[in-house]
Design a protein around this motif. Sequence first.
Motif, PDB file in Angstrom:
ATOM      1  N   LEU A 143     -99.119 -38.937  14.605  1.00  0.00           N
ATOM      2  CA  LEU A 143     -98.206 -39.624  15.527  1.00  0.00           C
ATOM      3  C   LEU A 143     -97.825 -38.748  16.721  1.00  0.00           C
ATOM      4  O   LEU A 143     -97.809 -39.210  17.864  1.00  0.00           O
ATOM      5  N   HIS A 144     -97.542 -37.480  16.430  1.00  0.00           N
ATOM      6  CA  HIS A 144     -97.049 -36.632  17.522  1.00  0.00           C
ATOM      7  C   HIS A 144     -98.167 -36.161  18.455  1.00  0.00           C
ATOM      8  O   HIS A 144     -97.886 -35.492  19.451  1.00  0.00           O
ATOM      9  N   ASP A 145     -99.404 -36.522  18.155  1.00  0.00           N
ATOM     10  CA  ASP A 145    -100.473 -36.308  19.141  1.00  0.00           C
ATOM     11  C   ASP A 145    -100.178 -37.164  20.373  1.00  0.00           C
ATOM     12  O   ASP A 145    -100.452 -36.753  21.512  1.00  0.00           O
ATOM     13  N   ILE A 146     -99.632 -38.362  20.115  1.00  0.00           N
ATOM     14  CA  ILE A 146     -99.235 -39.253  21.227  1.00  0.00           C
ATOM     15  C   ILE A 146     -98.114 -38.581  22.018  1.00  0.00           C
ATOM     16  O   ILE A 146     -98.167 -38.480  23.250  1.00  0.00           O
ATOM     17  N   SER A 147     -97.103 -38.100  21.287  1.00  0.00           N
ATOM     18  CA  SER A 147     -95.940 -37.461  21.920  1.00  0.00           C
ATOM     19  C   SER A 147     -96.374 -36.263  22.774  1.00  0.00           C
ATOM     20  O   SER A 147     -95.928 -36.105  23.920  1.00  0.00           O
ATOM     21  N   ALA A 148     -97.215 -35.424  22.190  1.00  0.00           N
ATOM     22  CA  ALA A 148     -97.625 -34.191  22.874  1.00  0.00           C
ATOM     23  C   ALA A 148     -98.415 -34.507  24.144  1.00  0.00           C
ATOM     24  O   ALA A 148     -98.247 -33.835  25.173  1.00  0.00           O
ATOM     25  N   ALA A 149     -99.248 -35.556  24.067  1.00  0.00           N
ATOM     26  CA  ALA A 149    -100.052 -35.927  25.242  1.00  0.00           C
ATOM     27  C   ALA A 149     -99.136 -36.387  26.373  1.00  0.00           C
ATOM     28  O   ALA A 149     -99.344 -36.043  27.549  1.00  0.00           O
ATOM     29  N   ILE A 150     -98.113 -37.158  26.018  1.00  0.00           N
ATOM     30  CA  ILE A 150     -97.152 -37.638  27.026  1.00  0.00           C
ATOM     31  C   ILE A 150     -96.408 -36.454  27.639  1.00  0.00           C
ATOM     32  O   ILE A 150     -96.312 -36.312  28.867  1.00  0.00           O
ATOM     33  N   GLY A 158     -94.004 -31.187  36.470  1.00  0.00           N
ATOM     34  CA  GLY A 158     -92.675 -30.658  36.809  1.00  0.00           C
ATOM     35  C   GLY A 158     -91.538 -31.623  36.521  1.00  0.00           C
ATOM     36  O   GLY A 158     -90.399 -31.379  36.927  1.00  0.00           O
ATOM     37  N   PHE A 159     -91.832 -32.718  35.812  1.00  0.00           N
ATOM     38  CA  PHE A 159     -90.791 -33.677  35.459  1.00  0.00           C
ATOM     39  C   PHE A 159     -90.342 -33.457  34.010  1.00  0.00           C
ATOM     40  O   PHE A 159     -90.841 -32.561  33.317  1.00  0.00           O
ATOM     41  N   HIS A 160     -89.417 -34.302  33.564  1.00  0.00           N
ATOM     42  CA  HIS A 160     -88.746 -34.075  32.274  1.00  0.00           C
ATOM     43  C   HIS A 160     -88.755 -35.331  31.420  1.00  0.00           C
ATOM     44  O   HIS A 160     -88.470 -36.428  31.911  1.00  0.00           O
ATOM     45  N   VAL A 161     -89.052 -35.139  30.131  1.00  0.00           N
ATOM     46  CA  VAL A 161     -89.100 -36.235  29.176  1.00  0.00           C
ATOM     47  C   VAL A 161     -87.709 -36.454  28.574  1.00  0.00           C
ATOM     48  O   VAL A 161     -87.103 -35.518  28.062  1.00  0.00           O
ATOM     49  N   LEU A 180     -90.907 -42.755  17.697  1.00  0.00           N
ATOM     50  CA  LEU A 180     -91.977 -42.065  18.433  1.00  0.00           C
ATOM     51  C   LEU A 180     -91.400 -41.310  19.629  1.00  0.00           C
ATOM     52  O   LEU A 180     -91.263 -41.867  20.720  1.00  0.00           O
ATOM     53  N   PRO A 181     -91.059 -40.031  19.435  1.00  0.00           N
ATOM     54  CA  PRO A 181     -90.533 -39.238  20.558  1.00  0.00           C
ATOM     55  C   PRO A 181     -91.609 -39.053  21.621  1.00  0.00           C
ATOM     56  O   PRO A 181     -92.809 -39.115  21.329  1.00  0.00           O
ATOM     57  N   ASN A 182     -91.165 -38.818  22.841  1.00  0.00           N
ATOM     58  CA  ASN A 182     -92.099 -38.580  23.939  1.00  0.00           C
ATOM     59  C   ASN A 182     -92.336 -37.094  24.166  1.00  0.00           C
ATOM     60  O   ASN A 182     -92.768 -36.676  25.237  1.00  0.00           O
ATOM     61  N   TYR A 183     -92.021 -36.298  23.150  1.00  0.00           N
ATOM     62  CA  TYR A 183     -92.305 -34.869  23.178  1.00  0.00           C
ATOM     63  C   TYR A 183     -92.576 -34.466  21.735  1.00  0.00           C
ATOM     64  O   TYR A 183     -92.089 -35.110  20.802  1.00  0.00           O
ATOM     65  N   GLU A 201     -93.317 -45.598  24.900  1.00  0.00           N
ATOM     66  CA  GLU A 201     -92.485 -45.809  26.084  1.00  0.00           C
ATOM     67  C   GLU A 201     -91.879 -44.537  26.668  1.00  0.00           C
ATOM     68  O   GLU A 201     -90.707 -44.260  26.473  1.00  0.00           O
ATOM     69  N   PRO A 202     -92.692 -43.771  27.419  1.00  0.00           N
ATOM     70  CA  PRO A 202     -92.117 -42.602  28.076  1.00  0.00           C
ATOM     71  C   PRO A 202     -91.061 -42.981  29.118  1.00  0.00           C
ATOM     72  O   PRO A 202     -91.267 -43.884  29.918  1.00  0.00           O
ATOM     73  N   MET A 203     -89.927 -42.267  29.031  1.00  0.00           N
ATOM     74  CA  MET A 203     -88.878 -42.336  30.050  1.00  0.00           C
ATOM     75  C   MET A 203     -88.853 -40.968  30.692  1.00  0.00           C
ATOM     76  O   MET A 203     -88.681 -39.959  29.989  1.00  0.00           O
ATOM     77  N   VAL A 204     -89.059 -40.913  31.993  1.00  0.00           N
ATOM     78  CA  VAL A 204     -89.292 -39.629  32.661  1.00  0.00           C
ATOM     79  C   VAL A 204     -88.296 -39.442  33.803  1.00  0.00           C
ATOM     80  O   VAL A 204     -88.140 -40.320  34.648  1.00  0.00           O
ATOM     81  N   ASN A 205     -87.636 -38.286  33.784  1.00  0.00           N
ATOM     82  CA  ASN A 205     -86.641 -37.979  34.814  1.00  0.00           C
ATOM     83  C   ASN A 205     -87.166 -36.903  35.751  1.00  0.00           C
ATOM     84  O   ASN A 205     -87.884 -35.991  35.340  1.00  0.00           O
ATOM     85  N   GLU A 206     -86.690 -37.008  36.978  1.00  0.00           N
ATOM     86  CA  GLU A 206     -87.100 -36.060  37.999  1.00  0.00           C
ATOM     87  C   GLU A 206     -86.491 -34.663  37.770  1.00  0.00           C
ATOM     88  O   GLU A 206     -87.193 -33.659  37.888  1.00  0.00           O
ATOM     89  N   GLY A 207     -85.200 -34.622  37.453  1.00  0.00           N
ATOM     90  CA  GLY A 207     -84.478 -33.349  37.529  1.00  0.00           C
ATOM     91  C   GLY A 207     -84.098 -32.691  36.211  1.00  0.00           C
ATOM     92  O   GLY A 207     -84.030 -31.463  36.137  1.00  0.00           O
TER      93      GLY A 207
END
Length: 248
Positions: A143-150, A158-161, A180-183, A201-207
């Motif tokens: 499962l975390h192969d998905i997370s790690a790829a994201i 340079g963005f943040h999960v 399913l964590p995105n990391y 569902e990755p949620m990605v922040n700029e800062g």
Amino acid sequence: MIILKSPQEIAIMREGNRILARLFEHLAPLIQPGITTAELDKEAELFIRSHNAAPAFKGYRGYPATLCTSVNEEVIHGIPSPRRLVSGDIISIDVGALHDGFYSDSARTFAVGGVSKKALHLMEVTEKALHEGIGRASAGNHLHDISAAIQKVVESAGFHVVREFVGHGIGRILHEDPQLPNYGKKGTGPLLQEGMTLAIEPMVNEGTWKVSILGDGWTAVTADGSLSAHFEHSVAITANGPLILSAL
Ligand code: MF3
Ligand code: CO
């Protein structure tokens, strides 16, 4: 407990998720400066109900609407309102439906009018991260192969999960196991098997990955006010690899 679905059940889930894919096609031209998020919500509810399905989020733990409409620094769970979109906004639209006993779940971030280069880049990276994650959703992987790829796609840009919210199993229940964590770390987590159905569902922040929740009890915003993007597909793990249910 992770519930496996038969090919017949996956076919039903595909039908339901395709309603969402068509809904996004229907909404895309309406996402213009001047429209309100409540108007988008009304349009979405009518569309879903006229396609033999029901909004999944409305009433879920008291959530009041069909869509989650999260604008700019809003990460997820933004509540539709009389707010008018303006050129330069980005809006994440997350939607689910219940069709023939099964849930669907999908999200996309849209540009409103002309947006900044950095906003476009954030959206592109988030969508790319989703697809890299989907690419690992094959039987025999972890499962975390998905997370790690994201995480890799996001952080190398340079963005943040976002860490406080995760993807999930989906089926007769909206949020099934597994989370399913995105990391995460490659080679860890449950072994993926044919018949698993996941909302990735990755949620990605700029800062910063940190978020806070507004006083409405729902809207998650970036802690530093920077932009956020969100892309989500419901995906089935099949004998032929990952099948994106929520695409046409
Ligand atoms: N797509 C969101 C998720 O998977 C669902 C929003 S839940 C609601 O968590 F409560 F806002 F409806
Ligand atoms: Co979801």
